[in-house]
Design a protein around this motif. Structure first.
Motif, PDB file in Angstrom:
ATOM      1  N   TYR A  70       0.932  -1.131  -0.105  1.00  0.00           N
ATOM      2  CA  TYR A  70       0.010   0.028  -0.150  1.00  0.00           C
ATOM      3  C   TYR A  70       1.096   1.249   0.100  1.00  0.00           C
ATOM      4  O   TYR A  70       0.931   2.094   1.142  1.00  0.00           O
ATOM      5  CB  TYR A  70      -1.162   0.039   1.260  1.00  0.00           C
ATOM      6  CG  TYR A  70      -2.030  -1.127   1.398  1.00  0.00           C
ATOM      7  CD1 TYR A  70      -3.087  -1.268   0.760  1.00  0.00           C
ATOM      8  CD2 TYR A  70      -1.467  -2.380   2.082  1.00  0.00           C
ATOM      9  CE1 TYR A  70      -3.767  -2.495   0.822  1.00  0.00           C
ATOM     10  CE2 TYR A  70      -2.198  -3.470   2.259  1.00  0.00           C
ATOM     11  CZ  TYR A  70      -3.607  -3.423   1.736  1.00  0.00           C
ATOM     12  OH  TYR A  70      -4.214  -4.509   1.752  1.00  0.00           O
ATOM     13  N   GLU A  73      -0.539   5.180   0.509  1.00  0.00           N
ATOM     14  CA  GLU A  73      -1.401   5.434   1.861  1.00  0.00           C
ATOM     15  C   GLU A  73      -0.682   5.720   2.520  1.00  0.00           C
ATOM     16  O   GLU A  73       0.679   5.517   3.166  1.00  0.00           O
ATOM     17  CB  GLU A  73      -2.264   3.773   2.322  1.00  0.00           C
ATOM     18  CG  GLU A  73      -2.850   3.154   1.190  1.00  0.00           C
ATOM     19  CD  GLU A  73      -4.219   4.086   1.061  1.00  0.00           C
ATOM     20  OE1 GLU A  73      -4.578   4.814   1.763  1.00  0.00           O
ATOM     21  OE2 GLU A  73      -5.148   3.809   0.055  1.00  0.00           O
ATOM     22  N   TYR A 318      -6.554  -0.031   2.348  1.00  0.00           N
ATOM     23  CA  TYR A 318      -5.759  -0.041   3.779  1.00  0.00           C
ATOM     24  C   TYR A 318      -6.516   1.115   4.380  1.00  0.00           C
ATOM     25  O   TYR A 318      -6.477   0.597   5.595  1.00  0.00           O
ATOM     26  CB  TYR A 318      -4.465   0.661   3.242  1.00  0.00           C
ATOM     27  CG  TYR A 318      -3.543   0.905   4.455  1.00  0.00           C
ATOM     28  CD1 TYR A 318      -2.782  -0.117   4.811  1.00  0.00           C
ATOM     29  CD2 TYR A 318      -3.362   1.997   5.184  1.00  0.00           C
ATOM     30  CE1 TYR A 318      -1.867  -0.080   6.001  1.00  0.00           C
ATOM     31  CE2 TYR A 318      -2.627   2.048   6.069  1.00  0.00           C
ATOM     32  CZ  TYR A 318      -2.144   1.071   6.489  1.00  0.00           C
ATOM     33  OH  TYR A 318      -1.065   1.170   7.878  1.00  0.00           O
TER      34      TYR A 318
END
Length: 371
Positions: A70, A73, A318
């Motif tokens: 991720y 994020e 996420y």
């Protein structure tokens, strides 16, 4: 035989009732076997401690992998820790054979020692160690007494777990998984269990597939999750070659290689799964790193075969997004259909099958594959 002092009459003491005649204790063999239960539990505690340490190490290593999965994020330490912990716990399934091997080996050695001790002496472990050091004598008596109590505790835990299955959905699901795996095999493998359901489910599924493909001349995608993927593979093996070439397999959360292939390699090993892939038209397998049951098929040369999809993202998001205003849950072994990759892979399988054949009712006609 053992004396009353060596084996106190616990039932009489607990109920407070006295009898004119004494009651002999249990057989010497049973007492010796009970005395090996505490050492076995110590070994199990050591194994569980090793698994906990290994899970902690894996969770620390997975935190960096979660951050890489991720990259766009803003990292939340608690969220990352939960995802990494789910992946680490799922990876412990691969340590199962080692745990079972150590437990079985120690149980065999301790059981053999108890049998030898019971056959070579008419005394209980505590009495047999009376001539030894006081520490040895005390340890033998403690193991004997503790083991006899643990036998009763084990029976109570068995009854309690059975009652819990009626009230707790998680316990019921765990027992159901073990029941499905156990009763999949023929009756010879579990003579005291109900009849094998695979002897009814696999022929019925095979008949349905063969009948539909013969009547319509069409193509079919067999979709199987978890134990259903094992049934789908078994049904595909039973099809005639002409019908098998009209079938595609879509498996997800599948234990075909991770569990069945390791424990039953003669039936689900690399050679058997490789022949299945060659005989069906096409096969695609989905799995997650957070899934403790399903995993890749790992066919030889799978980079060229393309059976295993890359691990699906779990959770799907996420943080909070427009599609996921609440934090997306970690799905693990469940709800593979919620992932967009499921519908996409099913569409691709239909497109890879012969495009001139009709699809099942309700399925959209696939787009022809790009040149």
């Amino acid at each position: 035989m053992m004396s009353e002092a060596a084996y106190p009459q616990r039932v009489i003491r607990l109920t407070g009732r006295q009898t004119a005649t004494s009651i002999d204790g249990p057989p010497v063999l049973l007492t010796w076997q009970a005395s090996v239960i505490p050492p076995l539990i110590v070994v199990l505690l050591v194994l569980f401690g090793w698994l906990a340490h290994r899970a902690w190490q894996l969770a620390r290593a997975e935190r960096e992998a979660v951050a890489r999965d991720y990259p766009d994020e803003a990292q939340d330490r608690a969220r990352t820790r939960r995802i990494a912990y789910a992946r680490a716990m799922a990876a412990l399934t691969d340590r199962g054979p080692r745990v079972v091997a150590v437990t079985s080996g120690v149980t065999l050695l301790l059981g053999a020692g108890a049998l030898v001790g019971a056959l070579t002496t008419d005394e209980t472990p505590g009495e047999a160690a009376q001539g030894a050091y006081p520490v040895v004598h005390g340890a033998a008596e403690t193991a004997q007494a503790l083991g006899s109590w643990l036998i009763g505790l084990g029976f109570l835990l068995f009854v309690t777990w059975g009652r819990r299955a009626y009230k707790d959905a998680a316990a019921r699901r765990t027992i159901g998984i073990l029941w499905d795996v156990g009763t999949f095999w023929p009756r010879a493998a579990h003579p005291f269990a109900p009849p094998c359901y695979a002897e009814r489910a696999v022929p019925d599924l095979t008949w349905r597939i063969a009948t539909w493909t013969r009547a319509t001349g069409g193509r079919l995608v067999i979709s199987g999750h978890s134990q259903g993927s094992v049934l789908a593979a078994a049904a595909a093996w039973q099809l005639a070659p002409s019908a098998r070439r009209r079938v595609a397999l879509l498996t997800y959360g599948s234990p075909l290689e991770r569990l069945y292939g390791r424990w039953f390699p003669a039936h689900f090993g690399p050679a058997a799964l490789g022949s299945l892939h060659r005989e069906v038209d096409c096969w695609r397998n989905l799995y997650r790193l957070t899934d403790p049951i399903g995993g890749p098929v790992r066919l030889p040369g799978d980079r060229d075969l393309g059976v295993d999809h890359v691990p699906l993202t779990d959770p799907l998001a996420y943080g909070r997004t427009d599609l996921h205003p609440l934090p997306a849950p970690i799905l693990g072994h469940s709800d593979y259909q919620a992932d967009p990759a499921f519908a996409e892979e099913r569409r691709k399988l239909l497109a890879r099958l012969r495009p001139d054949l009709p699809t099942p009712r309700g399925e959209p006609e696939p787009e022809p594959p790009a040149a």
